[in-house]
Design an enzyme around this catalytic site. Structure first.
Site, short mmCIF file in Angstrom:
data_model
loop_
_atom_site.label_atom_id
_atom_site.label_comp_id
_atom_site.label_asym_id
_atom_site.label_seq_id
_atom_site.Cartn_x
_atom_site.Cartn_y
_atom_site.Cartn_z
N GLU A 1 0.81 -1.21 0.00
CA GLU A 1 0.00 0.00 0.00
C GLU A 1 0.85 1.27 0.00
O GLU A 1 1.75 1.44 0.83
CB GLU A 1 -0.94 0.04 1.20
CG GLU A 1 -1.87 1.25 1.18
CD GLU A 1 -2.96 1.18 2.23
OE1 GLU A 1 -3.92 1.98 2.11
OE2 GLU A 1 -2.86 0.36 3.15
N GLU B 1 1.96 8.34 7.80
CA GLU B 1 1.81 6.94 8.22
C GLU B 1 3.03 6.08 7.88
O GLU B 1 3.29 5.10 8.56
CB GLU B 1 0.54 6.34 7.60
CG GLU B 1 -0.73 7.02 8.09
CD GLU B 1 -1.99 6.31 7.62
OE1 GLU B 1 -1.93 5.11 7.30
OE2 GLU B 1 -3.04 6.96 7.59
N ASP C 1 -4.89 3.99 -2.64
CA ASP C 1 -5.99 4.36 -1.75
C ASP C 1 -6.30 5.83 -1.98
O ASP C 1 -5.40 6.68 -1.87
CB ASP C 1 -5.55 4.10 -0.31
CG ASP C 1 -6.63 4.40 0.73
OD1 ASP C 1 -7.26 5.47 0.63
OD2 ASP C 1 -6.80 3.60 1.66
N PHE D 1 -7.77 8.08 -0.28
CA PHE D 1 -7.48 8.98 0.84
C PHE D 1 -6.02 9.41 0.82
O PHE D 1 -5.70 10.60 0.94
CB PHE D 1 -7.82 8.30 2.17
CG PHE D 1 -7.32 9.05 3.38
CD1 PHE D 1 -7.94 10.22 3.79
CD2 PHE D 1 -6.24 8.58 4.09
CE1 PHE D 1 -7.46 10.92 4.90
CE2 PHE D 1 -5.75 9.27 5.20
CZ PHE D 1 -6.37 10.44 5.60
N HIS D 2 -5.13 8.46 0.64
CA HIS D 2 -3.70 8.77 0.62
C HIS D 2 -3.31 9.49 -0.68
O HIS D 2 -2.49 10.42 -0.66
CB HIS D 2 -2.89 7.48 0.78
CG HIS D 2 -3.19 6.74 2.04
ND1 HIS D 2 -2.90 7.23 3.28
CD2 HIS D 2 -3.78 5.53 2.24
CE1 HIS D 2 -3.27 6.36 4.21
NE2 HIS D 2 -3.83 5.33 3.60
N HIS E 1 -8.31 0.86 -2.74
CA HIS E 1 -9.09 1.31 -1.59
C HIS E 1 -9.70 2.66 -1.89
O HIS E 1 -9.06 3.52 -2.52
CB HIS E 1 -8.20 1.45 -0.36
CG HIS E 1 -8.02 0.19 0.41
ND1 HIS E 1 -7.16 0.09 1.49
CD2 HIS E 1 -8.58 -1.05 0.28
CE1 HIS E 1 -7.20 -1.13 1.98
NE2 HIS E 1 -8.05 -1.85 1.26
N ARG F 1 -12.08 10.68 4.97
CA ARG F 1 -12.32 9.29 5.35
C ARG F 1 -13.79 8.96 5.54
O ARG F 1 -14.14 7.92 6.09
CB ARG F 1 -11.49 8.86 6.56
CG ARG F 1 -10.01 9.09 6.36
CD ARG F 1 -9.15 8.03 7.02
NE ARG F 1 -8.87 6.92 6.08
CZ ARG F 1 -7.79 6.13 6.19
NH1 ARG F 1 -6.95 6.30 7.18
NH2 ARG F 1 -7.59 5.17 5.34
N GLU G 1 -12.69 1.90 2.69
CA GLU G 1 -12.00 1.88 3.99
C GLU G 1 -12.31 3.19 4.73
O GLU G 1 -11.41 3.96 5.04
CB GLU G 1 -10.50 1.69 3.79
CG GLU G 1 -9.77 1.27 5.04
CD GLU G 1 -8.28 1.17 4.82
OE1 GLU G 1 -7.64 0.41 5.57
OE2 GLU G 1 -7.73 1.85 3.94
#
Length: 294
Positions: free
Chosen positions: A155, A161, A188, A190-191, A214, A220, A250
């Site tokens: 990921e 993170e 993902d 969000f990222h 994701h 989120r 997610e």
């Protein structure tokens, strides 16, 4: 149409309180195709428990994908060889459990410790040194993944993170170096919203290396609940690269407990929703994604 899934943590406050059988029944009722589960738990269930869970998934027409965020004691990029060996044993056990439930996707921060950040600013040379440690560990795991028929999806996450893989380009370069047909990238939204110059270009960059996807809003919330992200353009990019895999939500909206603490949810993003309200929110997002990818 891509199968649409939900991460196991959406309805819960704590990582260790997931009741999977009612969760899978709920997901099927809401229209989902995939239940994404906690690999650190499923990898340690005995065979009888795994058979029970697989039977429930099969009865409800659900596929299973495994999510992982390596704890510090399993950090595959640790400077401590004993920690790396511990991580290799841990992930091997998880991979070997997956064929027992028909799971073929391991995804998440699977190459180093989740939230394992340097305690000082690092140079590019230091980052490359840590990548080499991760690659050395993972090269030993890829044969296990191949034998188990599992795509090992690394990921790409935001800078708060992890620091090894922050962009699709870094993710692709990393998995290419593993030299395995089972090495893939997980993107993902969000990222991506934090790190990528273009979310569409990130998908195109990943291309055939994209093994899992994701989704969630920039804050989120569940997909489709704000007008911030270019959902239609991302869906078109997924079609352009012929991505046939799962699209798994997610989202995290609840306050209080270990999940919101680790995810850094400091306000109620659910609008005070109870379980019925969360169900409605999840079902609406599932329908949004199915219509988007039809």
């Amino acid at each position: 149409m891509n199968p649409i899934g939900m991460h196991y943590g959406f309805w819960s406050h704590n990582w260790d309180e997931i009741a999977y059988i009612p969760l899978m029944e709920k997901l099927a009722w809401l229209g989902f195709d995939i239940c994404e589960v906690a690999s650190a738990e499923w990898g340690y269930y005995d065979d009888a428990r795994l058979r029970e869970l697989k039977a429930c998934a099969d009865h409800n027409g659900l596929g299973i994908t495994y999510s992982i965020g390596l704890e510090a004691k399993y950090d595959l990029a640790s400077d401590d060889p004993a920690v790396r060996e511990n991580g290799i044993r841990h992930v091997t056990r998880i991979l070997e459990s997956m064929p027992k439930v028909g799971a073929a996707i391991l995804n998440g921060v699977s190459y180093a410790g989740w939230q394992a950040l340097p305690d000082h600013g690092i140079t590019l040379d230091e980052k490359r040194r840590k990548e080499e440690l991760a690659l050395e560990s993972m090269s030993r795991l890829m044969k296990v993944a191949e034998d188990c028929g599992v795509l090992y999806c690394c990921e790409v996450v935001n800078r708060f993170e992890q620091y090894l893989l922050n962009t699709a380009k870094e993710g692709v370069e990393f998995v290419k170096r593993l030299g395995s047909p089972n090495a893939r990238v997980l993107l993902d939204t969000f990222h991506m919203n934090i790190e990528e110059d273009s979310m569409v270009d990130a998908i195109l960059e990943a291309g055939p290396w994209l093994g899992h996807f994701h989704v969630g809003e920039n804050n989120r919330r569940p997909a489709g609940s704000t007008n911030r992200l270019p959902w239609k353009d991302m869906a078109a990019a997924l079609k352009q690269v012929n991505y046939q895999g799962a699209i798994v939500m997610e989202p995290f909206v609840l306050m209080g407990g270990t999940i919101p603490y680790d995810i850094k949810v400091w306000r109620d993003l659910s609008g005070g929703a109870g379980e019925a309200g969360l169900d409605e929110m999840a079902g609406r997002a599932c329908r949004f994604l199915k219509e988007l990818t039809a």
